[in-house]
Design an enzyme around this catalytic site. Sequence first.
Site, short mmCIF file in Angstrom:
data_model
loop_
_atom_site.label_atom_id
_atom_site.label_comp_id
_atom_site.label_asym_id
_atom_site.label_seq_id
_atom_site.Cartn_x
_atom_site.Cartn_y
_atom_site.Cartn_z
N GLU A 1 0.81 -1.22 0.00
CA GLU A 1 0.00 0.00 0.00
C GLU A 1 0.83 1.26 0.00
O GLU A 1 0.51 2.24 -0.68
CB GLU A 1 -0.95 -0.02 1.20
CG GLU A 1 -2.10 -1.03 1.08
CD GLU A 1 -1.72 -2.49 1.30
OE1 GLU A 1 -0.55 -2.76 1.64
OE2 GLU A 1 -2.59 -3.37 1.14
N HIS B 1 -10.95 -4.37 9.94
CA HIS B 1 -11.64 -4.24 8.65
C HIS B 1 -12.90 -3.39 8.77
O HIS B 1 -13.87 -3.60 8.04
CB HIS B 1 -12.01 -5.62 8.09
CG HIS B 1 -10.86 -6.35 7.45
ND1 HIS B 1 -9.75 -6.72 8.15
CD2 HIS B 1 -10.64 -6.75 6.18
CE1 HIS B 1 -8.90 -7.35 7.33
NE2 HIS B 1 -9.42 -7.37 6.13
C1 LIG Z 1 -2.14 -5.00 4.11
C2 LIG Z 1 -3.29 -5.69 3.49
N1 LIG Z 1 -3.58 -5.45 2.21
C3 LIG Z 1 -4.61 -6.08 1.62
C4 LIG Z 1 -5.39 -6.96 2.32
C5 LIG Z 1 -6.56 -7.68 1.64
N2 LIG Z 1 -6.22 -9.09 1.57
C6 LIG Z 1 -6.71 -9.98 2.44
S1 LIG Z 1 -6.06 -11.49 2.22
C7 LIG Z 1 -5.14 -11.00 0.91
C8 LIG Z 1 -4.25 -11.94 0.17
C9 LIG Z 1 -3.13 -12.43 0.95
O1 LIG Z 1 -2.52 -13.47 0.27
P1 LIG Z 1 -1.51 -14.43 0.97
O2 LIG Z 1 -0.62 -13.64 1.88
O3 LIG Z 1 -0.84 -15.22 -0.08
O4 LIG Z 1 -2.36 -15.35 1.92
P2 LIG Z 1 -3.44 -16.45 1.53
O5 LIG Z 1 -4.76 -15.78 1.59
O6 LIG Z 1 -3.11 -16.97 0.17
O7 LIG Z 1 -3.31 -17.47 2.59
C10 LIG Z 1 -5.35 -9.65 0.67
C11 LIG Z 1 -4.72 -8.89 -0.42
C12 LIG Z 1 -5.07 -7.15 3.67
N3 LIG Z 1 -5.78 -7.96 4.46
N4 LIG Z 1 -4.01 -6.53 4.23
#
Ligand SMILES: Cc1ncc(C[n+]2csc(CCOP(=O)(O)OP(=O)(O)O)c2C)c(N)n1
Lengths: 346, 346, 318, 318
Positions: A60, A129
């Site tokens: 971000e 959130h």
């Molecule tokens: C700092 C931040 N940016 C965006 C989000 C929205 N978001 C929630 S889960 C996610 C994906 C995360 O992917 P990963 O770290 O690979 O974990 P996975 O869900 O695949 O276990 C995003 C972008 C968030 N929670 N926190």
Amino acid sequence: MRRISYCEALNEAMRQEMDRDPAVFVYGIGVPDHKKIFGSTEGLLERFGPDRCFDTPLCEETMTGFGLGAAVNGLRPIHIHIRVDFLLLAMNQLVNMVSAYVYSTGGKLKVPFVIRAIVGRGWGQGYQHSKSLHSYFAHIPGLKVVLPTTPSDAKGLLISAIRDDNPVIFIEHRWLYWAVDEVAEEPYTIPIGEGNILRSGSDITVVATSWMNVEALEAAKVLERTGVSVEIVDPRTIAPLSDGLIAESVRKTGHCIVADNDWLDCGFSAEVAARVAEKCFGQLKSPVKRIGFAPTPCPTVRCLENQFYPNAVDIIRAVEQKLGLDSIDLSNEDFYSHERRFKGPF
Amino acid sequence: MRRISYCEALNEAMRQEMDRDPAVFVYGIGVPDHKKIFGSTEGLLERFGPDRCFDTPLCEETMTGFGLGAAVNGLRPIHIHIRVDFLLLAMNQLVNMVSAYVYSTGGKLKVPFVIRAIVGRGWGQGYQHSKSLHSYFAHIPGLKVVLPTTPSDAKGLLISAIRDDNPVIFIEHRWLYWAVDEVAEEPYTIPIGEGNILRSGSDITVVATSWMNVEALEAAKVLERTGVSVEIVDPRTIAPLSDGLIAESVRKTGHCIVADNDWLDCGFSAEVAARVAEKCFGQLKSPVKRIGFAPTPCPTVRCLENQFYPNAVDIIRAVEQKLGLDSIDLSNEDFYSHERRFKGPF
Amino acid sequence: MSKLSFGLYKKLYTIRRAEELIVEHYPEDEMKTPMHMSMGQEAIPVGVCQALTPEDQIFASYRSHAAFLAKTEDTDGFFGELYGKQTGTARGKAGSMHLAAPDQGHLCSSAIVASCIPLAVGAAFANKQRRNGKVCCVFFGDGALDEGVLWESLNVACVMKLPVLFVCEDNHFAVHTPTRMRQGYKSITDIIGRFDCNVFQEDTTDVEAIYRLALSALESIGKPAFLHLKCYRYLEHVGILEDFNAGYRSKLEFDAWYKRDCLAVQRKRLLADGYSEEDIISAEKLIDEQIANSIRQARAASFPKPEELYRGVFHETD
Amino acid sequence: MSKLSFGLYKKLYTIRRAEELIVEHYPEDEMKTPMHMSMGQEAIPVGVCQALTPEDQIFASYRSHAAFLAKTEDTDGFFGELYGKQTGTARGKAGSMHLAAPDQGHLCSSAIVASCIPLAVGAAFANKQRRNGKVCCVFFGDGALDEGVLWESLNVACVMKLPVLFVCEDNHFAVHTPTRMRQGYKSITDIIGRFDCNVFQEDTTDVEAIYRLALSALESIGKPAFLHLKCYRYLEHVGILEDFNAGYRSKLEFDAWYKRDCLAVQRKRLLADGYSEEDIISAEKLIDEQIANSIRQARAASFPKPEELYRGVFHETD
Ligand SMILES: Cc1ncc(C[n+]2csc(CCOP(=O)(O)OP(=O)(O)O)c2C)c(N)n1
Ligand SMILES: Cc1ncc(C[n+]2csc(CCOP(=O)(O)OP(=O)(O)O)c2C)c(N)n1
Ligand SMILES: [Mg+2]
Ligand SMILES: [Mg+2]
């Protein structure tokens, strides 16, 4: 007139502006994926291609500085965050860089940069959130802050934001996405910095932000039945804030409630209360009452969450207290709740 | 009693607490280097060694999460930032993690975490080295926010902060570092959440934060000569804010000026104005007046910078206006200015 | 005799001379702005900016005297800004830490470590999108390597294949903290070389070596390029004094670097290349005059008017 | 016959079964919390937590059902929390995204990507300082690799030589965005291996292989260790459904992974190892009962009282 949803209005505003001006582009985490930011970016990838509608890595702070750099170099970025809370990772760019960049060049440069961010609520969003944070942005000179409530405001204000040569933070409550109303088809603007009388009334003024306008309207309907006429002022833009409309209304009614979708301490409700108390000094029949989040992090479980958020009942009770009315029996009242359609997960 | 400076008081508080409790440690960028955070960490490295007084890589977000992790595991970290502005890089950790951690464990865990951050001013600090941001921290439930003005408050409040089992943001104005006053030698605490009548008076109340108390005292001295008696309330802690002391003073004087070392919009001055207007409803002889930064980024050049900051003259003029007095001739007035000793660069 | 070599020397000299005069005049307390001196590090911005086209764009930190002058050569605007005058690049609002001249391609200088880096990436995206061929070059210190935003920005630039030239001026210290106490790795270039970019490094004070390195970096700018260049800051972190007895670094270190001071190196080259001592001295004299004049003008210029405070918070259409 | 193998299977089964029951009951709209299911990824937390001592501490993301149950085996607290009841680990305040049990060493789960990582580093510092021998293990997704805080934290852990075990559960997607569209490099382990830590990687669904890998990582924990483990998320990013027709990934991918589903692999091992089908089934039955009971209890339990909202904003001395 044609009726569309708040979400469709946002979508249409972006589409029309991207049609009009090839410098406009939209980006952010998940922006082009099949969920389309709750539908609001629908069709943009297909129409404008991956150069003007794209996904990003998860960073971000960087993608905010990225938007500033792109804006300075002649593009008009729209950066989208599915939760306002994620902007906390970008506060350095927003406050130390974006807000001051125009000033540091002596006002010479343009920073046409829109940041759309969605306020989450319900279904256990929890404390990471569910923030709104609009007071954070409004506190800093150099940022404009818009929180539209109605579909037609969403469209007109988003178009204004995109055409503005300064950074605009555009905050959208998730629950407003389903709101449906008349919205003109052609592009139009609503000036940033102008409030709106959402409902005219004569007995008491409620100044509400974002979703709290919906609660205020519900409250007003119930109160109308007992003969109380509530005026609702939606500032729509909180920075710059035109307090004239608010003050005028309060001078007329003599009472003011501020219902803010945020915590109270050092929040926008404090700003409104302070200004009303000053501008309507001697004309208030009762002190300004502030309604907002409970002073706790947002809990997950529904029963506590419901308590955490202010609602129409709180507004009704506050009005009754101010006007010295008996408590209305609300036990048979069926308050419209988006929670009914807002079934998990997001 | 012995007289020491604000800076020495901070230093003594840390040294005494580190002596008392081996869990206390202090860290941050530049903390042990020869400049010693403007002298405030003097002697700590030598006395407690590099395990309890250490420098870090440049990464504010991480080192804030680091402090939270260390606190949860039984240590009592003190994290120092030479400018509050750098905390903007750590807002995610502060707001999404630190503030809510205790709540998310149902209040079971302790987070004894102190963050000391210094407000810069003067000699062209510019828009990235001059923020205070105390309203940001106070807006969020779960954080305590302290801004001591006097050397003795600095010591007593810092000791309280270190002993507190919750996160405390401790904000120090750079110009207060040279303030000298009586400070008890032995360790003592001043309760977090209690304000202080810095000066008693009967005609008007000035609520001031941090450096603005110095300006208020200057103003009060000048006004005294024309027979105006100013009461100055220093809240010291702005979260939790005990507004009782403020309201009591305003009820007595009937007039209130809030002089905050920050921008006005959605700031702490709004919170005080809103609360005073509510708690003293019908007892105010004039609306609450707010004094703060100009609504611009902080410019570098001295002449504009001086205009950007509120000062004793602004307070005097506001008092005159409220009390309907003629303008005092201030042309021969020699306002004490720390700028005289504050010669560049920092 | 190479005009390029002579031109490079003149730029180095301009910057050095300008800073020497800052050192001289700073105690008068008229330049009320925190000075982070470039002295000792000049060859990097000068060499790199020489390799850039005038249309290319730069971004820098608070330690940007050299970058600003290398890019713009505008000593009038420079001193105007340091003296906080109406004639400064930002009418005094920016000061030493925020020097910029967007018209001349210096888009931003920022006093938050690493904070300009993502701007350069976004600006490069716009350039790529608009197919204008401009490169964005961002200067930062070794301290920026500690900050997450550097890694994020590098990743984004690499995955989007943006024309960004990252230039790390590694002077071995962030304020007084040496890199070895801050870095959990042995070689930064070894790591960055494993991103999808081209890495270049050199331990040199020769402005022409840096110029050539930057040229080859720019040849491959279809991907981002990362230049890692060692250097030494002669003066204290902020301010105009030496600080070799502060304890965190030794005068011996300085002596070794000063032996190969970038001006001396380039001057020697000019002499070997056929320029006479007189050619050089007369060029220096012209620069001395130019700078003296810039300072005179800056001192004579007026301060911004009070109403200037409120101007330019938002873009002004004029 | 290895008790260890059997124990590992039982943990895998517990988690899988618990999540299957979430899938079954979620449509009843009583667990009002966003579910990020671990299904398909269980072997990683189970293998790693097996290698940890009970005193070691873990940190996780919002996708932490597996980590929580692997560490605590507390199905009562788990379902209590999902149903938002007084009996939940945080009396309903945390929900699925913030599962934690500090007493049992699960210190935090956070819904901001990568945000637990620096906590683990600081917690490890405290452990090192207090010489208690505890290791801090932090689980995160491939998405966390994009965030600067991961790089900062890795650097800090390496330069301070802290006992941190970084575990990347690389399921190839952040929400619906594949790693290849987000990563400006070819091999993350290649890069991280150049920090001052030990890197381990494996593309396996065998819980015992992961367990052994974690054991060797822990042997060298005088420095930080980084485990990079490939895996596959069976269900949608958030929610309980499959999403193979959403277009961003194909069912074929899933089929290939499912062929080597971690439960199947471990079950096969047990049978080869001399356990009978019956041994296994009767263990499964016990677990089924335990979980059914946890759910029953959770449903029967009462919601937190209204005053609970205001409790615990600050630490309560009780
Ligand atoms: C700092 C931040 N940016 C965006 C989000 C929205 N978001 C929630 S889960 C996610 C994906 C995360 O992917 P990963 O770290 O690979 O974990 P996975 O869900 O695949 O276990 C995003 C972008 C968030 N929670 N926190
Ligand atoms: C984000 C941030 N943290 C801390 C500081 C305080 N600070 C100013 S300069 C500096 C050192 C930066 O070192 P480096 O990047 O190597 O640049 P150099 O000064 O050596 O040119 C620090 C820590 C800052 N300006 N910004
Ligand atoms: Mg450096
Ligand atoms: Mg993933």
